[in-house]
Design a protein around this motif. Sequence first.
Motif, PDB file in Angstrom:
ATOM      1  N   SER A  13       0.848  -1.187   0.000  1.00 12.76           N
ATOM      2  CA  SER A  13       0.000   0.000   0.000  1.00 12.76           C
ATOM      3  C   SER A  13       0.885   1.237   0.000  1.00 12.76           C
ATOM      4  O   SER A  13       1.897   1.288   0.687  1.00 12.76           O
ATOM      5  N   ASP A  16      -1.050   3.227   3.880  1.00 12.59           N
ATOM      6  CA  ASP A  16      -0.873   2.929   5.296  1.00 12.59           C
ATOM      7  C   ASP A  16      -0.599   1.450   5.517  1.00 12.59           C
ATOM      8  O   ASP A  16      -0.844   0.600   4.660  1.00 12.59           O
ATOM      9  N   ASP A  17      -0.076   1.152   6.692  1.00 19.69           N
ATOM     10  CA  ASP A  17       0.298  -0.206   7.031  1.00 19.69           C
ATOM     11  C   ASP A  17      -0.921  -1.112   7.193  1.00 19.69           C
ATOM     12  O   ASP A  17      -0.843  -2.306   6.930  1.00 19.69           O
ATOM     13  N   GLU A  18      -2.033  -0.546   7.638  1.00 18.69           N
ATOM     14  CA  GLU A  18      -3.234  -1.357   7.852  1.00 18.69           C
ATOM     15  C   GLU A  18      -3.713  -1.984   6.548  1.00 18.69           C
ATOM     16  O   GLU A  18      -4.103  -3.156   6.506  1.00 18.69           O
ATOM     17  N   GLU A  19      -3.662  -1.220   5.479  1.00 20.71           N
ATOM     18  CA  GLU A  19      -4.077  -1.769   4.188  1.00 20.71           C
ATOM     19  C   GLU A  19      -3.126  -2.870   3.735  1.00 20.71           C
ATOM     20  O   GLU A  19      -3.555  -3.918   3.235  1.00 20.71           O
ATOM     21  N   GLU A  21      -1.425  -4.832   5.616  1.00 19.13           N
ATOM     22  CA  GLU A  21      -1.706  -6.003   6.453  1.00 19.13           C
ATOM     23  C   GLU A  21      -2.930  -6.756   5.953  1.00 19.13           C
ATOM     24  O   GLU A  21      -2.942  -7.991   5.926  1.00 19.13           O
ATOM     25  N   GLU A  22      -3.971  -6.040   5.553  1.00 19.66           N
ATOM     26  CA  GLU A  22      -5.164  -6.690   5.010  1.00 19.66           C
ATOM     27  C   GLU A  22      -4.839  -7.470   3.741  1.00 19.66           C
ATOM     28  O   GLU A  22      -5.301  -8.598   3.542  1.00 19.66           O
ATOM     29  N   ASN A 233     -11.325  -3.645   4.526  1.00 22.51           N
ATOM     30  CA  ASN A 233     -11.869  -2.323   4.835  1.00 22.51           C
ATOM     31  C   ASN A 233     -11.177  -1.206   4.068  1.00 22.51           C
ATOM     32  O   ASN A 233     -11.816  -0.231   3.665  1.00 22.51           O
ATOM     33  N   LYS A 234      -9.884  -1.340   3.858  1.00 27.62           N
ATOM     34  CA  LYS A 234      -9.100  -0.216   3.365  1.00 27.62           C
ATOM     35  C   LYS A 234      -9.105  -0.087   1.844  1.00 27.62           C
ATOM     36  O   LYS A 234      -9.345   0.994   1.316  1.00 27.62           O
TER      37      LYS A 234
END
Length: 266
Positions: A13, A16-19, A21-22, A233-234
């Motif tokens: 991504s 961000d890191d959250e995306e 990770e998903e 989500n992202k």
Amino acid sequence: MISDLSVVVGVDSKYDDEESEEREKLADKIEEKGYNVERTSVAWPRDHYVFIGGNYLIRKEIGSCGEGGYFHASRNFVLVSERLNLKENKPDLKKTFSAVEKYYPDKRIHIIPTGYDHERIIPFVKDPNFEDHIDLTCLLIHSKKLLIVDQSFYDGLSFEFVKRIFTNIAESEDLSLEFYKPSNRKLSFEYYPLNCLVLPYRDSEIVFVNKRAHSLIKLLKKYNLEVVSITMNKAPELGGSIRCCTNIKDNTKTLDDLLDYDNDGY
């Protein structure tokens, strides 16, 4: 066969890191089902090529006819977005048909309307209200001869006209047709429930679907499909979901052959 197939997953991504990770969890889930996964820094591999029946159409070589989001294909026919090769923001169905016929001379070609939303603005598209890619609004399950259409994307249009188009296609191709409408309309646009990854699996197919699309999961299980749910989500916030984050290939092509690392539309 699973052993002949690799699934390409865009795991990086730029936001961000959250995306990331998903996306990595998505890759892991696909591997858990026995598929070989090739990870790439390209966020949207589906946009870069179309792989059907052992043949590749590559966007960096031929342009938009190699952009996978515009197409759903089966053994004998192909569904095509009316907004392929769009000129001056107006569909030209004759030119679209001619462009597609060049690459699919042995398939029946159906040009279908794209979804529309008066409220949501999607980045990176020609008209911010239209969903140019039909894989955001429709889902084709080959093994079940099933076409699912997200009605909530077409409510802003003349739905009876749209319904007639899809019904005629379903009748001509002997498809079961489901008009799916999420109970929460916002989720339809935020999470693109029909943007699923469909892969061959045993004697049927397996569908990787967003975990938040509860009513869609129920519908798929009605057709006795194997379903794997993944929280996404992202990526949908940027205009795509599971199918857009992935693609398929065999060992005849490398990722360098298929992907344009400098033009990912992200």
